[in-house]
Scaffold this active site. Structure first.
Site, PDB file in Angstrom:
ATOM      1  N   ARG A 188     181.514   8.630  28.318  1.00 32.01           N
ATOM      2  CA  ARG A 188     181.356   7.688  29.426  1.00 32.01           C
ATOM      3  C   ARG A 188     180.366   8.315  30.399  1.00 32.01           C
ATOM      4  O   ARG A 188     180.658   9.354  31.006  1.00 32.01           O
ATOM      5  CB  ARG A 188     182.736   7.488  30.066  1.00 32.01           C
ATOM      6  N   LYS A 190     180.596  14.829  37.359  1.00 29.59           N
ATOM      7  CA  LYS A 190     181.876  15.097  38.023  1.00 29.59           C
ATOM      8  C   LYS A 190     181.875  16.388  38.840  1.00 29.59           C
ATOM      9  O   LYS A 190     181.011  17.255  38.678  1.00 29.59           O
ATOM     10  CB  LYS A 190     183.005  15.076  36.995  1.00 29.59           C
TER      11      LYS A 190
HETATM   12  N1  HH2 Z   1     186.487   8.729  35.143  1.00 31.52           N
HETATM   13  C1  HH2 Z   1     186.330   7.925  36.216  1.00 31.52           C
HETATM   14  C2  HH2 Z   1     186.766   6.591  36.172  1.00 31.52           C
HETATM   15  N2  HH2 Z   1     187.316   6.074  35.046  1.00 31.52           N
HETATM   16  N3  HH2 Z   1     188.005   6.348  32.805  1.00 31.52           N
HETATM   17  C3  HH2 Z   1     188.162   7.116  31.724  1.00 31.52           C
HETATM   18  N4  HH2 Z   1     188.714   6.614  30.606  1.00 31.52           N
HETATM   19  N5  HH2 Z   1     187.775   8.433  31.722  1.00 31.52           N
HETATM   20  C4  HH2 Z   1     187.214   9.018  32.817  1.00 31.52           C
HETATM   21  O1  HH2 Z   1     186.894  10.231  32.767  1.00 31.52           O
HETATM   22  C5  HH2 Z   1     187.037   8.213  33.991  1.00 31.52           C
HETATM   23  C6  HH2 Z   1     187.452   6.854  33.948  1.00 31.52           C
HETATM   24  C7  HH2 Z   1     185.727   8.456  37.463  1.00 31.52           C
HETATM   25  O2  HH2 Z   1     184.347   8.309  37.495  1.00 31.52           O
HETATM   26  P1  HH2 Z   1     183.512   7.121  38.156  1.00 31.52           P
HETATM   27  O3  HH2 Z   1     183.858   5.793  37.611  1.00 31.52           O
HETATM   28  O4  HH2 Z   1     182.075   7.499  38.025  1.00 31.52           O
HETATM   29  O5  HH2 Z   1     183.856   7.164  39.696  1.00 31.52           O
HETATM   30  P2  HH2 Z   1     184.931   6.425  40.605  1.00 31.52           P
HETATM   31  O6  HH2 Z   1     186.293   6.655  40.056  1.00 31.52           O
HETATM   32  O7  HH2 Z   1     184.747   7.042  41.976  1.00 31.52           O
HETATM   33  O8  HH2 Z   1     184.603   4.954  40.590  1.00 31.52           O
END
Ligand code: HH2
Length: 276
Positions: free
Chosen positions: A256, A221
């Site tokens: 995650r 992040k």
């Molecule tokens: N972070 C992201 C997306 N979903 N869900 C939970 N429960 N907790 C988190 O910290 C979280 C989440 C963001 O990360 P990522 O899926 O890698 O990226 P993007 O939102 O750009 O798809």
């Protein structure tokens, strides 16, 4: 332990949750898993590396990301979910805030709902989780993905996030979700400065003291990049490792992550030290 349709997710040990984004624009893996065949292969690899659950999403929630219409989210998600379901037996969570998508995802074999809005964006979501008897992850976010990083402010970020999660867990229970089907998440990077994110990790035990398993998503992040001098997402592995270890030390039971194998080692060592 979380009871899911694909069997229990045991939380005696920290559970590694592998990230699979069926999106063209996620901040670090956008476009890589839009193709169902590639997503299924990545899913199998993550499970082989130790993932206890996979989180499949089709709407990027990176800062500034526009909302994805339900039709588009469905078009991206369902083929990937179907292929991943056929490839692995571990529980799958679906990363969405829309009840209509939850219903379709559960039909395709998803087991857990991961809602970054904690049931606030769609009032039908928590009652649907209750009706279907599926666990739900409730995450804290200040604002929406479009606005959240503009000027996040808190008087006491840790107390406010904990109070919010307690309130949303109450809302889930009022909607009929069982207490042992709730997971809470401080929402690292969702309407938070670097200092806010660090404070939440440093005092994650306050969130854990709510009595629900805590999921933490720090993988690659922005705050890690900022702490390391604007490091690109591809070079945040060790920063992610530090954050995962400290989250585990303060009570995270699910992490995650993108790099499951590497973070499994980090979690195993961190939890051994915590348990000593
Ligand atoms: N972070 C992201 C997306 N979903 N869900 C939970 N429960 N907790 C988190 O910290 C979280 C989440 C963001 O990360 P990522 O899926 O890698 O990226 P993007 O939102 O750009 O798809």
């Amino acid at each position: 332990m979380l009871r899911t349709r694909s069997g229990p997710l045991v939380l005696d040990r920290v559970a590694l949750v592998g990230i699979l984004n069926a999106t063209p624009d996620s901040f670090s893996d956008g476009g890589r898993h839009l193709d169902p065949g590639r997503a299924a292969a990545a899913a199998a690899e993550m499970v082989a590396e130790g993932a206890a659950m996979l989180d499949v999403g089709a709407e990027s929630t990176r800062p500034g990301a526009p909302p994805v219409p339900a039709d588009e989210e469905r078009r991206r998600l369902l083929p990937v979910l179907r292929a991943v379901r056929a490839a692995v037996r571990v529980p799958i969570s679906v990363d969405t805030s829309k009840a209509t998508i939850v219903r379709l995802a559960l039909e395709e074999g998803a087991d857990v709902v991961n809602d970054v809005s904690a049931g606030r964006f769609d009032p039908a979501l928590l009652p649907l989780c209750a009706e279907q008897g599926v666990p739900v992850v409730l995450m804290h976010m200040q604002g929406t993905p479009v606005t959240m990083q503009l000027d996040p402010r808190y008087a006491d970020v840790v107390a406010e996030v904990a109070a919010f999660l307690a309130e949303r867990a109450g809302a889930a229970r009022a909607a009929g979700v069982a207490a042992d089907a709730i997971v809470v998440d401080p929402g690292i990077g969702f309407g938070k400065t670097v200092a806010h994110n660090c404070a939440l990790l440093a005092r994650l035990d306050l969130v854990a003291s709510l009595g629900y398993p805590v999921l933490v998503g720090v993988s690659r992040k922005g705050f890690i990049g900022q702490l390391l001098g604007e490091r690109p997402t591809s070079e945040r592995l060790l920063g992610t490792a530090a954050a995962v270890a400290l989250a585990v030390a303060k009570g995270a039971r699910l992490v995650r992550v993108h790099e499951v194998g590497a973070m499994r080692d980090v979690a195993r060592v961190a939890e051994a030290v915590v348990g000593a």
